[in-house]
Design an enzyme around this catalytic site. Structure first.
Site, short mmCIF file in Angstrom:
data_model
loop_
_atom_site.label_atom_id
_atom_site.label_comp_id
_atom_site.label_asym_id
_atom_site.label_seq_id
_atom_site.Cartn_x
_atom_site.Cartn_y
_atom_site.Cartn_z
N GLY A 10 45.77 15.25 8.94
CA GLY A 10 46.45 15.63 10.19
C GLY A 10 47.80 14.95 10.28
O GLY A 10 47.96 13.82 9.85
N ARG A 71 44.79 19.68 4.69
CA ARG A 71 43.54 18.94 4.51
C ARG A 71 42.86 19.36 3.20
O ARG A 71 41.64 19.32 3.09
CB ARG A 71 42.62 19.18 5.69
N THR A 124 47.25 7.36 10.70
CA THR A 124 46.39 8.16 11.57
C THR A 124 46.58 7.72 13.02
O THR A 124 46.65 6.53 13.30
CB THR A 124 44.88 8.08 11.22
N ASP A 128 41.65 4.27 12.82
CA ASP A 128 40.29 3.94 12.38
C ASP A 128 40.19 3.54 10.92
O ASP A 128 39.14 3.66 10.31
CB ASP A 128 39.33 5.09 12.71
N ARG A 170 37.62 10.99 16.79
CA ARG A 170 36.40 11.61 16.29
C ARG A 170 35.29 10.57 16.15
O ARG A 170 34.22 10.72 16.73
CB ARG A 170 36.75 12.18 14.93
#
Ligand code: F6P
Length: 342
Positions: A10, A71, A124, A128, A170
């Protein structure tokens, strides 16, 4: 030396700042630098973009990525990793700089094992990734959430309404926790901690009983209530890395809250607004430090490492370690945020 650079997964504010830094540092050292388009897809399909000083002029503050992203997962393509290794050789690349999150860098770690010289850069908005205090893009995303909460605050207060604000995240609730803290959320729901609808409603009712007739509830898209037991999906379709498309928890929660408490409730999904547009100055600097360090590591002959922020130092850490598991929210910080819940 000839370097390649790609951006995968992303998009994220600060990608162009990394590209600019990698190009400028490479040129300073007399290296050549080639852009690979659309992440791993560009190395499978040999889609490239020559990069020079002019190509990266004026992009520091721009969102998105001039290289494009995708992706594409080489692990799902027959002989994907071997094809990438071979194409890197054909393109004359000595070192590849892979800018991505856990999916892109997971592939990078496997390529490093095959002997491809590779340096990872942690990207990101979700923050995470293990081994680094922050990924670039996160600061921008949480700033956008905080700004949205500021705006929703006044309209919620004017109408005596409850607002449920759904944010990205997520597997980890970093954006929800930090954005919520910065924007004065009255409740924050994250994937790391299951919750009951009852506790959320009780908290809103407590606020009302204290004379506060509006509330802002921030919920990460991956948060799971004990009643529903699974995340709310936008679609059953999985991406190439096996991720389901999350979305909808905000609306589900808003309906439940209105029904259970009788307070008028609205939901807002911030979605890709959190990823688009200009990076904050913090992310521009972090991305720049990462890009310069990645080239310095290439110069030192390093491979299979990721640049990372630890304290106030930019260091190199083993790629394999960084992608072994997701970095979830520090529960001490979440507990501290609970001080400000209703
Ligand atoms: O990984 C970053 C992220 O923004 C997640 O928070 C989110 O679940 C996902 O990407 C959505 O991405 P897309 O809509 O591009 O598939």
């Amino acid at each position: 030396m000839r370097l390649g650079i790609l951006t995968g997964g992303g998009d994220c504010p600060g990608l162009n700042a990394v590209i600019r830094a990698v190009v400028r540092k490479s040129l300073e050292l007399g290296y050549e630098i080639l852009g690979i388009k659309y992440g791993w897809r560009g190395l499978l399909e040999m889609e490239t973009l020559p990069l020079d000083r002019r190509a990266v002029s004026g992009i520091l503050h721009r969102g998105g990525t001039i290289l494009g992203t995708s992706r594409t997962n080489p692990l799902g393509v027959p002989n994907g990793l071997q094809r990438i290794a071979e194409n890197s050789r054909k393109l004359g690349l000595d070192v590849l700089v892979a800018v991505g999150g856990d999916d892109t860098l997971g592939v990078a770690a496997k390529l490093a094992e095959l002997g491809v010289r590779i340096i990872g850069v942690p990207k990101t908005i979700d923050n995470d990734l293990q081994c680094t205090d922050y990924t670039f893009g996160f600061n921008t995303a949480m700033t956008i959430v905080a700004e949205a909460l500021d705006r929703l605050h006044s309209t919620a207060e004017a109408h005596d309404r409850v607002f449920v604000i759904e944010v990205m995240g997520r597997d980890a609730g970093w954006i929800a926790t930090y954005g919520g803290l910065a924007g004065g959320a009255d409740y924050i729901l994250i994937p790391e901690k299951s919750f009951t609808l009852e506790e959320v409603c009780e908290s809103i009712q407590r606020r009302h009983a204290q004379g506060k007739h509006f509330s802002l509830i921030v919920v990460a898209e991956g948060a799971i209530s004990e009643e529903l037991k699974k995340p709310i999906l936008q679609s059953e379709k999985k991406d190439a890395f096996g991720h389901l498309r999350l979305g909808g928890i905000g609306e589900v929660l808003a309906k439940e809250i209105e029904e259970r408490t009788g307070f008028e409730t609205r939901s807002v999904v911030l979605g890709h607004l959190q990823r688009g547009g200009a990076p904050t100055p913090y992310d521009r600097i972090l991305a720049t430090l990462y890009g310069v360090k990645a080239v310095e590591l290439a110069q030192q002959g390093r491979s299979g490492v990721m640049v990372a922020l630890q304290g106030n130092q930019i260091v190199a850490v083993e790629l394999a370690k960084c992608v072994a598991s997701a970095k979830t929210v520090d529960m001490e910080i979440y507990k501290m945020a609970q001080t400000f819940f209703g």
